[in-house]
Design an enzyme around this catalytic site. Sequence first.
Site, short mmCIF file in Angstrom:
data_model
loop_
_atom_site.label_atom_id
_atom_site.label_comp_id
_atom_site.label_asym_id
_atom_site.label_seq_id
_atom_site.Cartn_x
_atom_site.Cartn_y
_atom_site.Cartn_z
CE LYS A 182 26.29 -7.12 23.93
NZ LYS A 182 25.42 -7.30 22.75
CB SER A 239 16.05 -1.49 27.82
OG SER A 239 16.96 -2.38 28.42
CD GLU A 260 19.62 7.39 23.27
OE1 GLU A 260 18.52 7.16 23.79
OE2 GLU A 260 19.93 7.07 22.14
CB CYS A 294 15.14 5.86 21.97
SG CYS A 294 16.52 6.58 21.13
CD GLU A 393 11.22 3.71 24.29
OE1 GLU A 393 11.82 2.90 25.02
OE2 GLU A 393 11.81 4.56 23.63
P1 ADP Z 1 16.28 -4.17 23.79
O1 ADP Z 1 15.30 -4.64 24.82
O2 ADP Z 1 15.76 -3.11 22.93
O3 ADP Z 1 16.94 -5.28 23.04
P2 ADP Z 1 18.46 -3.95 25.60
O4 ADP Z 1 18.75 -2.85 26.56
O5 ADP Z 1 18.03 -5.23 26.17
O6 ADP Z 1 17.40 -3.38 24.59
O7 ADP Z 1 19.71 -4.21 24.67
C1 ADP Z 1 20.64 -3.21 24.29
C2 ADP Z 1 22.03 -3.80 24.33
O8 ADP Z 1 22.31 -4.23 25.66
C3 ADP Z 1 22.24 -5.01 23.44
O9 ADP Z 1 23.55 -4.94 22.89
C4 ADP Z 1 22.13 -6.17 24.41
O10 ADP Z 1 22.84 -7.33 24.02
C5 ADP Z 1 22.77 -5.57 25.66
N1 ADP Z 1 22.36 -6.23 26.90
C6 ADP Z 1 21.17 -6.81 27.18
N2 ADP Z 1 21.17 -7.30 28.44
C7 ADP Z 1 22.38 -7.01 28.97
C8 ADP Z 1 22.99 -7.24 30.25
N3 ADP Z 1 22.34 -7.84 31.24
N4 ADP Z 1 24.25 -6.81 30.43
C9 ADP Z 1 24.90 -6.16 29.44
N5 ADP Z 1 24.38 -5.91 28.23
C10 ADP Z 1 23.14 -6.32 27.98
#
Ligand code: ADP
Length: 489
Positions: A182, A239, A260, A294, A393
């Site tokens: 995804k 994140s 990561e 990152c 960050e």
């Molecule tokens: P950013 O804040 O930089 O967008 P995220 O960690 O939120 O970083 O997003 C990284 C990936 O994790 C994306 O593919 C996002 O769709 C996915 N993501 C965000 N929230 C969730 C969640 N609750 N469960 C699974 N995947 C998630």
Amino acid sequence: MPLTLERSELLRTHNLIGGQWRDAAAGRQFAVTDPATAAVAAQVPDSDAADARSAVDAAHAAFPSWRATAPRARAQLLRRWHGLILAHAQDLARLISREQGKPLAEARGEVAYAASYVEWFAEEAAHIHGDVIPSPSPRRRMTAEHEPVGIVAAITPWNFPAAMIARKIAPALAAGCTVVAKPAEDTPLTSLALARLAEEAGVPAGVLNVVVASRERAAAVVAVWLADERVRKVTFTGSTPVGRHLAREAAATFKRVSLELGGNAPFIVFDDADLDAAVDGLMAAKFRNAGQTCVSPNRVFVHDAVHDAFVERLAARVQALHVGPATDAASQIGPLINARAVDKIEHHVRDALARGATLRVGGARLHADSGAHYFAPTVLVGVDATMACACEETFGPVVAITRFHTEAGVLAAANATPFGLAAYFYSRDVARCWRVADALEAGMVGINAGAISSEAAPFGGVKASGYGREGSRRGLDDYLQIKFRCQDA
Ligand code: ADP
């Protein structure tokens, strides 16, 4: 400006599941936008749990024959994929620039970087050796062999739409795993184009499945993968809060997890540093992808004796950076990914100024009336550890500088963070280089070097920056499990 590709079929707007390009089962879509103009670049499927399940079904069905495929044959497919990525580098770069915003030259660099992982793991695929274990008896043979872990769920961020997915998919396929992926909601088009090229390279149906979802539905898609016993591994870049959530949920079915996560990299300039080299290193490390990396230095510590000279040289370089859309060949800094990103950067700058920092360059949004997400390259001095820009960050084009006096003091400050991804320092004292590199709590250390990423090196962190390594000869480990065989005559 319309998105024109040399091969228009690389603009894919469907999920890839079991070798078929499909709409979301519920028929929903969402828009991918250009961060430079806020214009819609494409409509893509807004998938949900049903699509996520179909993808696992497809990956499950494809696994037995993929794991049984000769390693050399898997290597050849990966090599073909690598060739196709390079052959379509210009189209891939256009897609990256359009959905993510980085200047075209930088996007081409990302394509080459992404391709380097595919090539690396093509080479590794045929070299997965096990052990023959010295036996306690002549009637007994003992071996330890590697097997693919099974279905891998790959969840990737938006900042490197090609590289992040390539360095997860390539080792998974090399190891004999099948994949459900995804991509980030902001940047799915590059992943879909890469999947199209993988298909063209001959990767069989179901071996690589890509499911796209909006921010609202991302968690529902991934939740299906986390709960499914058949998915044996989760690999994630993103994140720290989301990583923590994934690790917790994956524990219920004892999946392997590689994470990561965020960083808060220190960049230390000692009084014996080559200042020009340090400025060059900081410019390269900090302003790549407009600071949305990152491993970007987040806290710059400069020794008192060279502080003013360093800031002077740096400020001149930062002031000269050209900010603009990817379509402008002169652009060195593109737009930030979205409004959330600009809000955070603005908050960090305001917070620092309110707490006593001084603005040397930049400090404000640019072209805000256009709906685009630009922020001026910024230099702050007088930053201290209480400020948001030193604790979190920033993920943007902001250099936050703190003055220091002693090696022991700066090491304590550099390590005073829950994170431990990258760290950098500049010094010409050989003994200090050993000492400081040993003492820094980070998965990666740049010593007189600002651009350190390479497919040949293990990329990953310690502490709250996660675990697992991508790239290098260790990059396959996360996708392999060991089977001990013990046979008596
Ligand atoms: P950013 O804040 O930089 O967008 P995220 O960690 O939120 O970083 O997003 C990284 C990936 O994790 C994306 O593919 C996002 O769709 C996915 N993501 C965000 N929230 C969730 C969640 N609750 N469960 C699974 N995947 C998630």
